[in-house]
Design an enzyme around this catalytic site. Structure first.
Site, mmCIF file in Angstrom:
data_model
loop_
_atom_site.group_PDB
_atom_site.id
_atom_site.type_symbol
_atom_site.label_atom_id
_atom_site.label_comp_id
_atom_site.label_asym_id
_atom_site.label_seq_id
_atom_site.Cartn_x
_atom_site.Cartn_y
_atom_site.Cartn_z
ATOM 1 C CD GLU A 231 -2.051 -2.286 1.270
ATOM 2 O OE1 GLU A 231 -0.975 -2.658 1.804
ATOM 3 O OE2 GLU A 231 -2.959 -3.084 0.966
ATOM 4 C CG HIS B 210 -11.476 -6.654 5.869
ATOM 5 N ND1 HIS B 210 -10.563 -7.108 6.776
ATOM 6 C CD2 HIS B 210 -10.951 -6.953 4.650
ATOM 7 C CE1 HIS B 210 -9.540 -7.678 6.138
ATOM 8 N NE2 HIS B 210 -9.749 -7.595 4.850
#
Lengths: 325, 326
Positions: free
Chosen positions: B61, B130
């Site tokens: 990321e 999540h």
């Protein structure tokens, strides 16, 4: 390298050394606030690498980036004015010592979060490839940056995408205050990690401007030819501590002495002598460098502070800072 | 084009429209190319635009967002995907320290025209790592524009504005809305960033909502209408720029305000909205302001638990009833 080119490299290093000295003195006079991370002793890497680049190539640097900005087209006056919080500073006095940037000459910034700029350099190289420009990107970073995740993410991504980026590590033996060898499992923190990412890793004497320019030039040709990124670990030493707060008392005297004798300017003078350049010619270069930096100091001192209204500009591309209607 | 389009397909359509009109728009992210994205929000892009414009990345990321930044600084308009918004924390240095500051600290020398897209929010039982609504994280950082569309047409129109923006935009797509449908917008549809929409008119109370909270607020408004309370629903669409003017204008009609936020109450965007109202619209109010927001806990897994901690229609209805009676 011929005598003329070497004299040019020498004079550039000399200007940088004198600018660093001026920054140091101005800090002690209270004219530079915050802190400074001086690169005195590391000039050969900035000058050697920059001399091997094309004008349209990009470089990214760290908070210890005065030498890179100067080598890459920023003037001593612009840099010192920035350090002294003057309106004429390189970044309008909004950046300061740790953020010297001159986008117009490809110096795309100095970043003060260790290693944060490495992925940016990969992205700029990706952009160069997408635009088909054959531009090269050089990311300068310290040995300490080799232990952050983004270093490894960057090497891997640059390798799998075969991007034209050179990772040039300035290994000055200390991660801030701590010897890099104490906190790193391999002896060459950058070069030894490169093969794990499928990238060649080389080591060069970072105080020898001729060796640096040759190595960067060779790896640059390789990268431009589409053969992908490379890591160059340049061994060097900083003359001062990590920052103004650090007297560097942790460094063994024998080590300091040995490295001070391996000074980039002295090495270049030696090379010049071997090429038959007389002491008088070198002294003329010294005098030119001295005059340039002296004028820069005076001009920066005479420059006004920034208009306070500038604090609320430049957040957005429209020039302003509005966050609401 | 079909009569309706899903929010999910609108993402790919919105990106495709911009890629067709501007060759400098490129995409990068995990699983976005051949796989079409884990939420199938980039389906078809690789086929139409090829691997030189749609790039699969490693799970990196920092490299994704950092590389997008470097590319944006040098002439491209990258659209980076961070799969789940929770993962923005993995590249938070870029969102907090690098992208939003570089223009300012270089004295305006560098512009960063990039979009970071991410799937945001809960309601689907993905568990604590999540499911978060993280737009507040970005809200704390000067220099980021924040978009969070609620309808397929807005997805397309706001993506157009975000990709064309010379400023960095964090674009929050809501996971709970991907399957929702709406009319596709006409070619060239652009929704200017920082323009809220009054999506239901009413005279009694103003509900200010964002993303998945917009349909939830509309459902609550339907229930309330059956009780004779007419709620006006404002879809903020963006947190930065914040359309405070539309909120204040609505309050001139209704004099009562409830913000509906999925994120935890503490530090939520509703606090910014009500502080602006307290500062500039206090005289418009006939009742205290209320914030319906998430509880300050990590998102639990089980549906029955998750419903306890994020806003529901019932919670909004209950809060509005109390205010209406004030």
């Amino acid at each position: 390298m011929d005598a003329g080119a070497l004299l040019d490299r020498y004079e550039r290093m000399d200007v940088i050394r004198r600018t660093e000295k001026a920054a140091h003195d101005l800090f002690l006079q209270g004219l530079v606030k915050g802190t400074t991370h001086l690169a005195a002793g590391q000039e050969a890497i900035a000058v050697g690498a920059s001399a091997a680049l094309r004008p349209d190539d990009y470089v990214f640097a760290t908070y210890r980036g005065h030498h890179h900005a100067l080598a890459r087209g920023a003037t001593p006056e612009e840099c010192l004015a920035e350090l002294m919080s003057r309106a004429t500073g390189l970044c309008g006095a909004k950046g300061g010592s740790m953020h010297l940037t001159k986008a117009a000459t490809g110096m795309l910034g100095s970043y003060a979060i260790v290693g944060s700029h490495l992925p940016m350099a990969v992205g700029a190289a990706w952009s160069a490839r997408l635009r088909g420009t054959e531009q090269l990107v050089v990311a300068f970073f310290g040995d300490g940056a080799t232990n952050i995740g983004a270093f490894h993410e960057s090497l891997n991504l640059a390798a799998v995408w075969r991007l034209p980026v050179l990772f040039v590590c300035e290994n000055n033996l200390y991660m801030e205050y701590t010897p890099i060898a104490d906190v790193t499992a391999v002896p060459r923190p950058a070069a030894d990690r490169a093969p794990a990412h499928g990238i060649p890793g080389e080591v060069v004497d970072g105080n020898d401007v001729v060796a640096v320019e040759e190595a960067v030039g060779r790896l640059a040709r390789r990268a431009r030819a589409g053969e992908g990124p490379a890591v160059l670990e340049a061994e060097t030493y900083r003359h001062f501590g990590h920052s103004r707060a650090d007297p560097a008392a942790y460094r063994p005297a024998e080590e300091v002495e040995r490295w001070l004798k391996h000074d980039p300017l002295d090495l270049a003078r030696g090379h010049l002598a071997e090429l038959g350049v007389g002491a008088e010619t070198v002294a003329e270069a010294d005098e030119r460098a001295r005059a340039v930096v002296e004028r820069a100091v005076e001009a920066a001192k005479a420059a006004p502070p920034p208009d306070p209204r500038e604090a609320l500009t430049d957040v957005w591309a429209d020039g302003g800072a509005a966050w609401r209607t | 084009m079909a009569d309706v389009i899903t929010y999910r397909d609108a993402v790919a359509e919105g990106i495709a429209r911009e890629m067709r009109r501007d060759a400098s728009v490129v995409c990068l992210g995990e699983d976005i190319a051949a796989a079409g994205g884990v939420f199938k929000t980039t389906t078809g892009l690789l086929k139409e635009f090829g691997p030189e414009r749609v790039w699969d990345t490693p799970i990196s990321e920092q490299a994704i967002v950092g590389a997008a930044m470097g590319a944006a600084m040098t002439g491209m308009r990258p659209v980076a995907e961070i799969m789940f918004s929770d993962f923005l924390a993995c590249c938070w240095d870029y969102l907090a320290n690098e992208i939003p500051k570089v223009r300012y600290m270089t004295g305006g020398q560098v512009t960063v025209p990039l979009v970071v897209r991410t799937a945001n929010g809960g309601g689907l039982g993905f568990g604590a790592q999540h499911s978060q609504a993280t737009e507040n994280w970005a809200l704390t950082v000067p220099g980021l524009k924040i978009a969070a569309p609620a309808t397929p047409a807005d997805v397309i129109g706001m993506l157009a504005a975000a990709i064309r923006s010379d400023d960095p935009v964090v674009f929050f797509e809501h996971k709970g809305l991907f399957a929702t449908k709406g009319p596709p917008p006409p070619p060239g549809h652009v929704v200017e960033l920082g323009r809220a929409a009054v999506v239901r008119e009413g005279d009694d109370i103003t509900l200010v909502a964002l993303a998945s909270m917009v349909p939830l607020a509309l459902k609550a408004a339907d229930v309330l209408a059956g009780e004779g309370i007419e709620a006006e629903v404002v879809d903020l669409r963006c947190l930065v720029p914040l359309d405070a003017a539309t909120v204040l204008a609505s309050l001139r009609k209704t004099s009562r305000l409830v913000t509906v936020e999925e994120n935890p109450y503490q530090g939520g965007w509703g606090a910014t909205v009500v502080s602006v109202v307290a500062d500039e619209g206090f005289g418009l109010l006939d009742a205290p302001v209320r914030r319906v927001a998430g509880e300050c806990v990590p998102l639990p897994f089980a549906d029955t638990l998750e419903q306890q901690v994020i806003p529901t229609v019932d919670k909004v209805v209950t809060e509005v009833r109390r205010l209406a009676a004030y």
